[in-house]
Design a protein around this motif. Structure first.
Motif, PDB file in Angstrom:
ATOM      1  N   GLU A 187      47.605  32.758  46.646  1.00 32.18           N
ATOM      2  CA  GLU A 187      46.190  32.820  46.299  1.00 32.18           C
ATOM      3  C   GLU A 187      45.306  32.282  47.422  1.00 32.18           C
ATOM      4  OE1 GLU A 187      45.657  30.823  42.557  1.00 32.18           O
ATOM      5  OE2 GLU A 187      47.401  31.817  41.672  1.00 32.18           O
ATOM      6  N   GLU A 193      45.708  39.532  46.088  1.00 32.28           N
ATOM      7  CA  GLU A 193      45.949  39.068  44.722  1.00 32.28           C
ATOM      8  C   GLU A 193      44.713  38.421  44.096  1.00 32.28           C
ATOM      9  OE1 GLU A 193      49.800  40.450  45.550  1.00 32.28           O
ATOM     10  OE2 GLU A 193      48.356  39.412  46.817  1.00 32.28           O
ATOM     11  N   THR A 197      42.766  40.040  40.955  1.00 34.46           N
ATOM     12  CA  THR A 197      42.724  39.263  39.722  1.00 34.46           C
ATOM     13  C   THR A 197      41.296  39.018  39.272  1.00 34.46           C
ATOM     14  OG1 THR A 197      44.805  38.165  40.318  1.00 34.46           O
ATOM     15  CG2 THR A 197      43.476  37.122  38.605  1.00 34.46           C
ATOM     16  N   ARG A 226      44.461  47.592  44.660  1.00 30.35           N
ATOM     17  CA  ARG A 226      45.920  47.586  44.633  1.00 30.35           C
ATOM     18  C   ARG A 226      46.419  48.766  43.794  1.00 30.35           C
ATOM     19  NH1 ARG A 226      48.748  43.372  46.122  1.00 30.35           N
ATOM     20  NH2 ARG A 226      50.449  43.967  44.731  1.00 30.35           N
ATOM     21  N   ARG A 365      55.337  37.578  43.172  1.00 27.11           N
ATOM     22  CA  ARG A 365      53.965  37.781  43.658  1.00 27.11           C
ATOM     23  C   ARG A 365      53.279  38.911  42.891  1.00 27.11           C
ATOM     24  NH1 ARG A 365      52.122  41.392  47.382  1.00 27.11           N
ATOM     25  NH2 ARG A 365      54.190  41.811  48.241  1.00 27.11           N
ATOM     26  N   PRO A 369      48.673  38.580  39.180  1.00 28.27           N
ATOM     27  CA  PRO A 369      47.495  39.007  38.411  1.00 28.27           C
ATOM     28  C   PRO A 369      47.708  39.055  36.899  1.00 28.27           C
ATOM     29  CG  PRO A 369      47.923  40.499  40.261  1.00 28.27           C
ATOM     30  CD  PRO A 369      49.139  39.650  40.077  1.00 28.27           C
TER      31      PRO A 369
END
Length: 415
Positions: A187, A193, A197, A226, A365, A369
């Motif tokens: 993060e 990510e 998120t 993504r 990983r 999210p």
């Protein structure tokens, strides 16, 4: 602290007190109820910055602790912290900023295709490009700034969702738990990510508040971030479809549902056009240049099985543990009646990680999210004594910090 009630706890740590059953009931209008009951004339103060500051401060403090731990060890090993935080996928995004996207596949001398940067969606590198033209420094600095700001936005979104579904104390702890998951150091890296998120959290919050246009727009942006944006498209699209079938909220769920897949499909079609291969172009990039596809879970199960009988790498073991915990946490999440769009989103994220037949060491990983999985844990922790809250956060924060150091300084593959 024996004899301390919840009200005393919340005063000591600065976390807002829990709502009464009456106020909780007033805000627990499920998706699909009449709009006059579900959408007040002005936003609830629970989602505002003044209410969210304990969550943002706690999240930033926990992440700063992990980052400082990493910095101390990296310095001792004479490793540049900025270079470490901008490795692996971050370099691919920086390459897009500097050179643009590939126009065709590139091949090795033996005829096998090289990895293509067309696998990386455009919103994050686009934001890096804009930030780099505004702030001093280079694109590395810009990438980290975008990621860190997005992390704060994500923590705010988690707080808003926890407050909406339960109470403000749960919202604070939901953001805090996300700060101390095992892969939390990512993060703080130049990865997507946090941006993804943040967009998912606020899109799903908009779904809960039945703000369909905002939900669809944010979902479209997430689809430009993504490939797992497809999970959010499914969640938002299904929620909008339910509203349409129930004839709620007029034309808004129609438009929100149509907006939701726009970003994802736009990039997929663009890649296909760029490669001259139609809509299948992007999936060819994934399968032919990155060896990424989906199976029936055989790869995940066989790799996990080998960990029980063969050499165990910490990163592989941790990913297995995280995947198992994610599956277990999904069960109590389904009990949250209003949270069903979040459960749909989390389930598809789990499925994409489980059924992916490559890069086992990255499955942890990929689950970053899937924050809705933490909601039941945050709700349970919100009822605990202060000493329990502190103990849990310190314990998880220590594991997260130590594992983050291992992941970036000792593990030889991408996180």
């Amino acid at each position: 602290m024996p004899g301390t009630d919840t009200g005393d706890i919340t005063k000591q740590v600065g976390i807002p007190a829990q709502r009464t059953p009456e106020t909780a009931a007033e805000s627990s209008v499920p998706v699909g109820e009449p709009v006059s009951a579900a959408v007040p004339s002005r936003p609830r103060s629970g989602a505002g910055i003044r209410a969210a500051w304990p969550a943002l401060v706690l999240y930033a403090t926990l992440r700063a602790t992990g980052l400082i731990t990493f910095w101390l060890v990296a310095t001792d090993k004479h490793r540049d912290i900025w270079a470490q935080l901008s490795r692996w996928d971050a370099r691919w995004y920086l390459g897009v900023v500097a050179h643009g996207y590939d126009t065709a596949f590139k091949f090795r001398p033996d005829g096998t295709p090289l990895p293509s940067n067309l696998a990386f969606f455009p919103l994050y590198p686009g934001l890096i490009w804009v930030t780099d033209h505004v702030l001093p420094g280079d694109a590395v600095v810009a990438g980290l700034v975008v990621s860190w700001l997005a992390a704060i936005a994500a923590a705010w979104g988690l707080f808003a969702i926890g407050t909406e579904l339960r109470d403000r104390r749960t919202g604070v702890l939901l953001a805090a738990l996300w700060a101390v998951i095992p892969h939390a150091l990512i993060e703080s890296m130049g990865y997507t990510e946090t941006l993804f998120t943040a967009l998912c959290a606020w899109s799903l919050f908009a779904v809960l508040r039945r703000r369909w246009l905002l939900a669809g727009l944010l979902c479209s942006f997430a689809g430009l971030t993504r490939p797992t944006g497809a999970a959010l498209v499914a969640a938002v699209g299904l929620a909008a479809l339910v509203a349409v079938i129930m004839r709620r909220d007029g034309w808004r769920p129609w438009i929100g549902g149509l907006l939701a897949p726009a970003g994802f499909l736009s990039y997929v079609f663009w890649v296909g056009d760029r490669l001259g291969g139609g809509i299948n172009g992007y999936f060819r990039v994934q399968s032919e240049t990155w060896n990424m596809a989906y199976d029936n879970g055989a790869y995940t199960l066989s790799t996990a099985g080998k960990l029980l009988t063969g050499k165990n790498d910490l990163a592989m073991v941790m990913c297995t543990i995280v995947l198992l915990i994610a599956i277990m946490l999904f069960v109590p999440l389904t009990a949250e009646r209003r949270a069903w769009p979040l459960a749909v989103f989390a389930l598809i994220i789990i499925a994409m990680a489980f059924f992916g037949d490559a890069y086992y060491h990255s499955k942890g990983r990929l689950l970053i999210p899937a924050f809705p999985l933490l909601l039941p844990a945050a709700a349970a922790l919100a009822k605990a004594h202060l000493r329990t809250v502190i103990g849990v956060l310190v314990g998880l924060g220590t594991i997260s910090a130590v594992y983050g150091v291992y992941l970036l300084l000792f593990w030889v593959h991408s996180p």
